[in-house]
Design a protein around this motif. Structure first.
Motif, PDB file in Angstrom:
ATOM      1  N   GLY A 116      15.160   6.817  12.423  1.00  0.00           N
ATOM      2  CA  GLY A 116      14.954   5.509  11.805  1.00  0.00           C
ATOM      3  C   GLY A 116      13.628   5.210  11.335  1.00  0.00           C
ATOM      4  N   VAL A 117      12.760   6.218  11.394  1.00  0.00           N
ATOM      5  CA  VAL A 117      11.234   6.054  11.066  1.00  0.00           C
ATOM      6  C   VAL A 117      10.978   6.081   9.456  1.00  0.00           C
ATOM      7  CG1 VAL A 117       9.016   6.938  10.821  1.00  0.00           C
ATOM      8  CG2 VAL A 117      10.214   6.895  13.013  1.00  0.00           C
ATOM      9  N   ASP A 118      10.345   4.837   8.830  1.00  0.00           N
ATOM     10  CA  ASP A 118      10.137   4.973   7.562  1.00  0.00           C
ATOM     11  C   ASP A 118       8.936   5.584   6.942  1.00  0.00           C
ATOM     12  OD1 ASP A 118      12.623   3.404   6.957  1.00  0.00           O
ATOM     13  OD2 ASP A 118      11.782   1.443   7.320  1.00  0.00           O
ATOM     14  N   PHE A 119       9.097   6.383   6.022  1.00  0.00           N
ATOM     15  CA  PHE A 119       7.729   6.991   5.565  1.00  0.00           C
ATOM     16  C   PHE A 119       7.385   6.110   3.976  1.00  0.00           C
ATOM     17  CE2 PHE A 119       9.140   9.897   8.719  1.00  0.00           C
ATOM     18  CZ  PHE A 119       8.225  10.103   9.216  1.00  0.00           C
ATOM     19  N   GLU A 120       6.200   5.465   3.895  1.00  0.00           N
ATOM     20  CA  GLU A 120       6.084   5.037   2.751  1.00  0.00           C
ATOM     21  C   GLU A 120       4.786   5.380   2.145  1.00  0.00           C
ATOM     22  OE1 GLU A 120       6.526   0.662   3.126  1.00  0.00           O
ATOM     23  OE2 GLU A 120       8.225   0.814   4.193  1.00  0.00           O
ATOM     24  N   VAL A 121       4.763   5.806   0.967  1.00  0.00           N
ATOM     25  CA  VAL A 121       3.600   6.288  -0.068  1.00  0.00           C
ATOM     26  C   VAL A 121       3.161   5.285  -0.794  1.00  0.00           C
ATOM     27  CG1 VAL A 121       3.180   8.016  -1.595  1.00  0.00           C
ATOM     28  CG2 VAL A 121       4.557   8.538   0.440  1.00  0.00           C
ATOM     29  N   CYS A 122       1.730   5.115  -0.948  1.00  0.00           N
ATOM     30  CA  CYS A 122       1.293   4.118  -1.747  1.00  0.00           C
ATOM     31  C   CYS A 122       1.311   4.515  -3.267  1.00  0.00           C
ATOM     32  CB  CYS A 122      -0.303   4.058  -1.401  1.00  0.00           C
ATOM     33  SG  CYS A 122      -1.413   3.100  -2.530  1.00  0.00           S
ATOM     34  N   GLU A 123       1.799   3.726  -4.009  1.00  0.00           N
ATOM     35  CA  GLU A 123       1.891   4.131  -5.498  1.00  0.00           C
ATOM     36  C   GLU A 123       0.485   4.072  -6.331  1.00  0.00           C
ATOM     37  OE1 GLU A 123       4.699   1.571  -6.896  1.00  0.00           O
ATOM     38  OE2 GLU A 123       6.622   2.696  -6.205  1.00  0.00           O
ATOM     39  N   ILE A 124      -0.438   3.198  -5.858  1.00  0.00           N
ATOM     40  CA  ILE A 124      -1.890   3.371  -6.164  1.00  0.00           C
ATOM     41  C   ILE A 124      -2.506   4.696  -6.324  1.00  0.00           C
ATOM     42  CG2 ILE A 124      -4.010   2.454  -6.207  1.00  0.00           C
ATOM     43  CD1 ILE A 124      -2.882  -0.474  -5.567  1.00  0.00           C
ATOM     44  N   THR A 125      -2.148   5.417  -5.039  1.00  0.00           N
ATOM     45  CA  THR A 125      -2.668   6.624  -4.874  1.00  0.00           C
ATOM     46  C   THR A 125      -1.922   7.679  -5.932  1.00  0.00           C
ATOM     47  OG1 THR A 125      -3.034   6.255  -2.461  1.00  0.00           O
ATOM     48  CG2 THR A 125      -2.562   8.630  -3.080  1.00  0.00           C
ATOM     49  N   LEU A 126      -0.855   7.466  -6.093  1.00  0.00           N
ATOM     50  CA  LEU A 126      -0.139   8.354  -7.102  1.00  0.00           C
ATOM     51  C   LEU A 126      -0.619   8.358  -8.125  1.00  0.00           C
ATOM     52  CD1 LEU A 126       2.045   8.541  -4.719  1.00  0.00           C
ATOM     53  CD2 LEU A 126       3.698   8.138  -6.614  1.00  0.00           C
ATOM     54  N   LYS A 127      -0.973   7.119  -8.756  1.00  0.00           N
ATOM     55  CA  LYS A 127      -1.693   6.714 -10.012  1.00  0.00           C
ATOM     56  C   LYS A 127      -2.954   7.115 -10.173  1.00  0.00           C
ATOM     57  CE  LYS A 127      -3.206   2.992 -13.255  1.00  0.00           C
ATOM     58  NZ  LYS A 127      -3.600   1.690 -13.190  1.00  0.00           N
ATOM     59  N   ASN A 128      -3.808   6.951  -9.086  1.00  0.00           N
ATOM     60  CA  ASN A 128      -5.161   7.445  -9.227  1.00  0.00           C
ATOM     61  C   ASN A 128      -5.273   9.260  -8.962  1.00  0.00           C
ATOM     62  OD1 ASN A 128      -6.092   5.167  -9.383  1.00  0.00           O
ATOM     63  ND2 ASN A 128      -6.485   4.664  -6.865  1.00  0.00           N
ATOM     64  N   ARG A 129      -4.137   9.560  -8.319  1.00  0.00           N
ATOM     65  CA  ARG A 129      -4.313  11.268  -8.086  1.00  0.00           C
ATOM     66  C   ARG A 129      -3.224  11.908  -9.266  1.00  0.00           C
ATOM     67  NH1 ARG A 129      -3.647  12.741  -1.877  1.00  0.00           N
ATOM     68  NH2 ARG A 129      -3.830  14.703  -3.187  1.00  0.00           N
ATOM     69  N   LYS A 130      -2.745  11.179  -9.977  1.00  0.00           N
ATOM     70  CA  LYS A 130      -1.916  11.845 -11.113  1.00  0.00           C
ATOM     71  C   LYS A 130      -0.858  12.374 -10.526  1.00  0.00           C
ATOM     72  CE  LYS A 130      -5.437  11.670 -14.697  1.00  0.00           C
ATOM     73  NZ  LYS A 130      -6.416  10.662 -14.055  1.00  0.00           N
ATOM     74  N   LEU A 131       0.042  11.808  -9.502  1.00  0.00           N
ATOM     75  CA  LEU A 131       1.215  12.362  -8.782  1.00  0.00           C
ATOM     76  C   LEU A 131       2.330  11.485  -9.085  1.00  0.00           C
ATOM     77  CD1 LEU A 131      -0.439  12.423  -5.166  1.00  0.00           C
ATOM     78  CD2 LEU A 131      -0.291  14.579  -6.610  1.00  0.00           C
ATOM     79  N   LYS A 132       3.535  12.455  -8.825  1.00  0.00           N
ATOM     80  CA  LYS A 132       4.634  12.066  -9.210  1.00  0.00           C
ATOM     81  C   LYS A 132       5.536  11.804  -8.218  1.00  0.00           C
ATOM     82  CE  LYS A 132       5.214  15.320 -12.552  1.00  0.00           C
ATOM     83  NZ  LYS A 132       4.842  16.245 -12.590  1.00  0.00           N
ATOM     84  N   LYS A 133       6.400  10.961  -8.106  1.00  0.00           N
ATOM     85  CA  LYS A 133       7.331  10.905  -6.987  1.00  0.00           C
ATOM     86  C   LYS A 133       8.162  11.946  -6.800  1.00  0.00           C
ATOM     87  CE  LYS A 133       7.880   5.958  -7.172  1.00  0.00           C
ATOM     88  NZ  LYS A 133       8.477   4.689  -7.431  1.00  0.00           N
ATOM     89  N   ASP A 134       8.555  12.879  -7.718  1.00  0.00           N
ATOM     90  CA  ASP A 134       9.251  14.090  -7.711  1.00  0.00           C
ATOM     91  C   ASP A 134       8.354  14.949  -6.848  1.00  0.00           C
ATOM     92  OD1 ASP A 134      11.347  13.061  -8.953  1.00  0.00           O
ATOM     93  OD2 ASP A 134      10.709  13.944 -11.041  1.00  0.00           O
ATOM     94  N   ASP A 135       7.007  14.693  -6.861  1.00  0.00           N
ATOM     95  CA  ASP A 135       6.254  15.564  -5.907  1.00  0.00           C
ATOM     96  C   ASP A 135       6.472  15.687  -4.548  1.00  0.00           C
ATOM     97  OD1 ASP A 135       4.870  16.678  -8.256  1.00  0.00           O
ATOM     98  OD2 ASP A 135       3.400  15.341  -7.955  1.00  0.00           O
TER      99      ASP A 135
END
Length: 140
Positions: free
Chosen positions: A93-112
Motif C-alpha cells: 500500500g505504499v504510494d511512490f510519487e514523483v515530482c513533475e517539475i523535476t521531470l520537466k527540469n531534467r527532461k525526463l519522461k514518465k515512461d522512464d
C-alpha cells in the motif's frame, strides 16, 4: 454575557470534538521525503519496510524530487537492490510519487519510470499538503 459564555462553550465543544476525532484516527500516516537517491533511497526503503513490519496499518507516501527520483527510474544503477523493495512495499500500500517539475527540469519522461511510480505536479507542494493532512514527515 450569557451569549458570550454560550459561544465559548460551543467553541470549546467543537474544538474538543475535532481534537478527539484527530486523536482517535487509528491509521498513522507518514510522508517520506527523498531528494537524493544515492544517499537516501535504500535506507529509506528499509525504514519503510521496518515501519510497516512494526505498524502494518500505517499509510505511507514517498515523495521524490530532484535527484531523489532516480531510484524510481527503470535504468537506475542500483535497481537490483531497490526494485524488489519497491515492489514489495507497493504491494503493502505504499504510494511512490514523483515530482513533475523535476521531470520537466531534467527532461525526463514518465515512461522512464517503473510501474510503481505515480506523479504529482510538485513534490514540495505535495509534501506540504500531506503534512497539512496530519502526515508525519520523515527524511531518511
Amino acid at each position: 454575557m450569557i451569549k458570550k459564555i454560550l459561544a465559548l462553550v460551543i467553541s470549546l465543544g467543537v474544538l474538543g470534538f475535532a481534537s478527539a476525532a484527530f486523536a482517535a484516527d487509528p491509521v498513522p500516516r507518514v510522508v517520506y521525503h527523498i531528494n537524493d537517491s544515492e544517499h537516501q533511497a535504500l535506507g529509506g526503503l528499509r525504514n519503510i519496510r521496518n515501519q510497516l513490519d512494526t505498524a502494518p496499518n500505517t499509510k505511507i507516501v514517498v515523495v521524490a524530487h530532484a535527484l531523489g527520483v532516480d531510484f524510481l527510474m527503470s535504468n537506475y544503477k542500483d535497481a537490483a537492490k531497490v526494485d524488489p523493495l519497491i515492489s514489495a512495499l507497493a504491494a503493502r500500500g505504499v504510494d511512490f510519487e514523483v515530482c513533475e517539475i523535476t521531470l520537466k527540469n531534467r527532461k525526463l519522461k514518465k515512461d522512464d519510470f517503473i510501474m510503481e511510480a505515480n506523479f504529482t505536479p510538485s513534490g514540495v507542494v505535495r509534501i506540504t499538503q500531506l503534512q497539512n493532512q496530519g502526515y508525519a514527515y520523515l527524511k531518511p
